[in-house]
Design a protein around this motif. Structure first.
Motif, PDB file in Angstrom:
ATOM      1  N   ASN A  26       0.800  -1.220   0.000  1.00 20.01           N
ATOM      2  CA  ASN A  26       0.000   0.000   0.000  1.00 20.01           C
ATOM      3  C   ASN A  26       0.835   1.273   0.000  1.00 20.01           C
ATOM      4  O   ASN A  26       0.281   2.379   0.094  1.00 20.01           O
ATOM      5  CB  ASN A  26      -0.962   0.001   1.199  1.00 20.01           C
ATOM      6  N   ALA A  27       2.149   1.126  -0.132  1.00 20.88           N
ATOM      7  CA  ALA A  27       2.990   2.327  -0.219  1.00 20.88           C
ATOM      8  C   ALA A  27       2.628   3.157  -1.445  1.00 20.88           C
ATOM      9  O   ALA A  27       2.565   4.388  -1.385  1.00 20.88           O
ATOM     10  CB  ALA A  27       4.464   1.933  -0.251  1.00 20.88           C
ATOM     11  N   ALA A  28       2.366   2.483  -2.567  1.00 20.96           N
ATOM     12  CA  ALA A  28       1.991   3.197  -3.793  1.00 20.96           C
ATOM     13  C   ALA A  28       0.667   3.935  -3.616  1.00 20.96           C
ATOM     14  O   ALA A  28       0.458   5.006  -4.205  1.00 20.96           O
ATOM     15  CB  ALA A  28       1.908   2.226  -4.969  1.00 20.96           C
ATOM     16  N   HIS A  29      -0.230   3.380  -2.812  1.00 21.21           N
ATOM     17  CA  HIS A  29      -1.499   4.053  -2.518  1.00 21.21           C
ATOM     18  C   HIS A  29      -1.254   5.386  -1.817  1.00 21.21           C
ATOM     19  O   HIS A  29      -1.900   6.390  -2.145  1.00 21.21           O
ATOM     20  CB  HIS A  29      -2.359   3.148  -1.634  1.00 21.21           C
ATOM     21  N   VAL A  30      -0.324   5.409  -0.873  1.00  9.98           N
ATOM     22  CA  VAL A  30      -0.019   6.643  -0.143  1.00  9.98           C
ATOM     23  C   VAL A  30       0.524   7.706  -1.103  1.00  9.98           C
ATOM     24  O   VAL A  30       0.148   8.881  -1.030  1.00  9.98           O
ATOM     25  CB  VAL A  30       0.981   6.358   0.988  1.00  9.98           C
ATOM     26  N   ILE A  31       1.386   7.275  -2.014  1.00  6.89           N
ATOM     27  CA  ILE A  31       1.921   8.212  -3.014  1.00  6.89           C
ATOM     28  C   ILE A  31       0.803   8.691  -3.939  1.00  6.89           C
ATOM     29  O   ILE A  31       0.754   9.875  -4.313  1.00  6.89           O
ATOM     30  CB  ILE A  31       3.052   7.549  -3.821  1.00  6.89           C
ATOM     31  N   ASP A  32      -0.125   7.803  -4.287  1.00  4.20           N
ATOM     32  CA  ASP A  32      -1.274   8.202  -5.114  1.00  4.20           C
ATOM     33  C   ASP A  32      -2.096   9.276  -4.413  1.00  4.20           C
ATOM     34  O   ASP A  32      -2.568  10.237  -5.049  1.00  4.20           O
ATOM     35  CB  ASP A  32      -2.163   6.996  -5.415  1.00  4.20           C
ATOM     36  N   LEU A  33      -2.310   9.116  -3.104  1.00  3.75           N
ATOM     37  CA  LEU A  33      -3.066  10.107  -2.337  1.00  3.75           C
ATOM     38  C   LEU A  33      -2.444  11.489  -2.480  1.00  3.75           C
ATOM     39  O   LEU A  33      -3.123  12.476  -2.784  1.00  3.75           O
ATOM     40  CB  LEU A  33      -3.082   9.733  -0.850  1.00  3.75           C
ATOM     41  N   LEU A  34      -1.136  11.542  -2.240  1.00  7.86           N
ATOM     42  CA  LEU A  34      -0.447  12.823  -2.270  1.00  7.86           C
ATOM     43  C   LEU A  34      -0.419  13.407  -3.681  1.00  7.86           C
ATOM     44  O   LEU A  34      -0.605  14.618  -3.865  1.00  7.86           O
ATOM     45  CB  LEU A  34       0.973  12.657  -1.741  1.00  7.86           C
ATOM     46  N   THR A  35      -0.191  12.557  -4.664  1.00  7.26           N
ATOM     47  CA  THR A  35      -0.127  13.028  -6.046  1.00  7.26           C
ATOM     48  C   THR A  35      -1.458  13.646  -6.477  1.00  7.26           C
ATOM     49  O   THR A  35      -1.503  14.744  -7.043  1.00  7.26           O
ATOM     50  CB  THR A  35       0.235  11.867  -6.987  1.00  7.26           C
ATOM     51  N   GLN A  36      -2.559  12.946  -6.195  1.00  7.16           N
ATOM     52  CA  GLN A  36      -3.863  13.470  -6.589  1.00  7.16           C
ATOM     53  C   GLN A  36      -4.228  14.734  -5.818  1.00  7.16           C
ATOM     54  O   GLN A  36      -4.823  15.665  -6.367  1.00  7.16           O
ATOM     55  CB  GLN A  36      -4.937  12.398  -6.393  1.00  7.16           C
ATOM     56  N   ALA A  37      -3.849  14.778  -4.542  1.00  4.98           N
ATOM     57  CA  ALA A  37      -4.156  15.959  -3.737  1.00  4.98           C
ATOM     58  C   ALA A  37      -3.387  17.174  -4.237  1.00  4.98           C
ATOM     59  O   ALA A  37      -3.947  18.270  -4.382  1.00  4.98           O
ATOM     60  CB  ALA A  37      -3.838  15.686  -2.273  1.00  4.98           C
ATOM     61  N   VAL A  38      -2.093  16.989  -4.494  1.00  4.79           N
ATOM     62  CA  VAL A  38      -1.268  18.097  -4.982  1.00  4.79           C
ATOM     63  C   VAL A  38      -1.753  18.562  -6.344  1.00  4.79           C
ATOM     64  O   VAL A  38      -1.909  19.773  -6.587  1.00  4.79           O
ATOM     65  CB  VAL A  38       0.212  17.682  -5.053  1.00  4.79           C
ATOM     66  N   ASP A  39      -2.002  17.616  -7.233  1.00 15.29           N
ATOM     67  CA  ASP A  39      -2.454  17.983  -8.570  1.00 15.29           C
ATOM     68  C   ASP A  39      -3.799  18.710  -8.514  1.00 15.29           C
ATOM     69  O   ASP A  39      -4.049  19.639  -9.300  1.00 15.29           O
ATOM     70  CB  ASP A  39      -2.554  16.741  -9.458  1.00 15.29           C
ATOM     71  N   GLY A  40      -4.652  18.313  -7.576  1.00 14.35           N
ATOM     72  CA  GLY A  40      -5.927  18.998  -7.417  1.00 14.35           C
ATOM     73  C   GLY A  40      -5.758  20.437  -6.939  1.00 14.35           C
ATOM     74  O   GLY A  40      -6.482  21.332  -7.370  1.00 14.35           O
ATOM     75  N   CYS A  41      -4.766  20.646  -6.052  1.00 11.51           N
ATOM     76  CA  CYS A  41      -4.477  22.014  -5.598  1.00 11.51           C
ATOM     77  C   CYS A  41      -3.923  22.856  -6.745  1.00 11.51           C
ATOM     78  O   CYS A  41      -4.333  24.008  -6.940  1.00 11.51           O
ATOM     79  CB  CYS A  41      -3.481  21.980  -4.440  1.00 11.51           C
ATOM     80  N   LEU A  42      -3.002  22.286  -7.504  1.00  9.51           N
ATOM     81  CA  LEU A  42      -2.406  23.023  -8.618  1.00  9.51           C
ATOM     82  C   LEU A  42      -3.440  23.359  -9.688  1.00  9.51           C
ATOM     83  O   LEU A  42      -3.351  24.411 -10.338  1.00  9.51           O
ATOM     84  CB  LEU A  42      -1.261  22.207  -9.226  1.00  9.51           C
ATOM     85  N   ALA A  43      -4.421  22.479  -9.864  1.00  7.20           N
ATOM     86  CA  ALA A  43      -5.453  22.703 -10.878  1.00  7.20           C
ATOM     87  C   ALA A  43      -6.547  23.643 -10.395  1.00  7.20           C
ATOM     88  O   ALA A  43      -7.435  24.010 -11.170  1.00  7.20           O
ATOM     89  CB  ALA A  43      -6.067  21.368 -11.294  1.00  7.20           C
ATOM     90  N   GLY A  44      -6.501  24.028  -9.124  1.00 10.31           N
ATOM     91  CA  GLY A  44      -7.497  24.945  -8.596  1.00 10.31           C
ATOM     92  C   GLY A  44      -8.747  24.280  -8.062  1.00 10.31           C
ATOM     93  O   GLY A  44      -9.719  24.959  -7.714  1.00 10.31           O
TER      94      GLY A  44
END
Length: 324
Positions: free
Chosen positions: A88-106
């Motif tokens: 589930n390490a990749a899941h944790v990275i997925d969480l952060l990636t989607q959250a950051v990308d969502g912030c950058l996209a507004g």
């Protein structure tokens, strides 16, 4: 306002518990949790909570007590509270990636992060030294600055997660100048301060004792502070760390800049553990986090305290308002 994004963190830790604690309360602000709906539902059942989790794909966000908007990010393998799994390490990275990308996209106004477990991520073969460094790389930030804050005290770090033997070689005039400029700018822009008064610690005991206990203060820190003061920066130091955290100095400072992790953070965590906030400066997004780890022994027990997460949310909201 656009919703806050809350990443649920390590699924076997207390991150899901903390997210559910917030879900039990009515919220004036919009909040979207990024996590696995099945994990959150199972943890709610384990804790005896009645939480209605609904998928969010944009639009209205649930705010009433007992209801939670979730952006689904699936785990890779079933989760047992308190038991790490490298799958589930990749899941944790997925969480952060989607959250950051969502912030950058507004889509989100800020990111609040529940704790992750650096060890299990690295054991899975994924290089990861912490949220701070990951977020900087994902957002294109040149030099992230880690700062923890609690009522009455803010402590920023010149170096973060480094072996102690590497710290002195990492302290350079260029690095410190970049960090001080970011700290000064973000204190004014993200915290609404008209001016930023920064107290800078020395690297060595007694701030080098005039060169007898190390020359970093004489050769690097003092000349830099003198130059920046001539530009208008309000800087005090370099001061000995063992006497800097006293009312005489702190009453005149908006933040303390420590040279390394365990020079500044033990004092802050003693003063405010459980109600302190981890803030990443120098990013194009707002990010706050809890001041503690995954607490695997508390996951699913109902004993996890959500005080630091509430403080992280409040801090993120204040920064969003100050930036508006």
């Amino acid at each position: 306002m656009r919703p806050l994004a809350l990443s649920a963190g390590e699924p076997a830790g207390i991150g899901p518990d903390l997210c559910l604690e917030l879900a039990r309360e009515s919220r004036e602000y919009p909040l979207v949790v990024l996590g696995d709906p099945g994990v959150l539902a199972a943890r709610a059942e384990q804790l005896g909570y009645r939480i209605d989790c609904q998928t969010w794909h944009g639009g209205e966000v649930l705010r009433t007590a007992g209801r939670l908007s979730i952006q689904p990010v699936p785990v890779r393998t079933p989760v047992r509270a308190g038991h790490l799994d490298t799958s589930n390490a990749a899941h944790v990275i997925d969480l952060l990636t989607q959250a950051v990308d969502g912030c950058l996209a507004g889509h989100f106004s800020a990111l609040v992060t529940a704790p992750v477990h650096k060890g299990v991520i690295n054991d899975a073969g994924i290089p990861f030294s912490g949220h701070t460094e990951f977020l900087a790389e994902r957002t294109g930030g040149k030099q992230p600055v880690m700062m923890l804050a609690c009522p009455g005290l803010r402590v920023a770090l010149a170096t973060t997660h480094l072996p102690l033997r590497e710290v002195a070689d990492t302290i350079s005039s260029e690095r410190l100048e970049t960090i001080i400029r970011i700290l000064d700018q973000d204190l004014r822009q993200k915290f609404g301060l008209s001016a930023a008064r920064i107290l800078v610690l020395g690297l060595n005991p007694h701030a080098g004792e005039g060169g007898h206990l190390g020359r970093e203060e004489l050769d690097i820190i003092e000349p830099l502070l003198s130059r920046l003061r001539s530009e208008g920066f309000s800087l005090d130091g370099p001061l000995p760390a063992d006497t800097a955290f006293t009312p005489r100095h702190l009453d005149q400072a908006d933040a303390v800049l420590a040279m390394y992790h365990d020079q500044g953070l033990p004092v802050l965590k003693y003063a405010g553990f459980g109600n302190a906030v981890n803030i990443t400066l120098g990013l194009p997004i707002i990010r706050t986090s809890v001041d503690h780890g995954t607490a695997l022994d508390l996951a699913g027990s109902g004993k996890a305290e959500a005080g630091s997460l509430r403080a992280a949310v409040e801090s993120a909201l204040e920064m969003v308002e100050a930036k508006a």
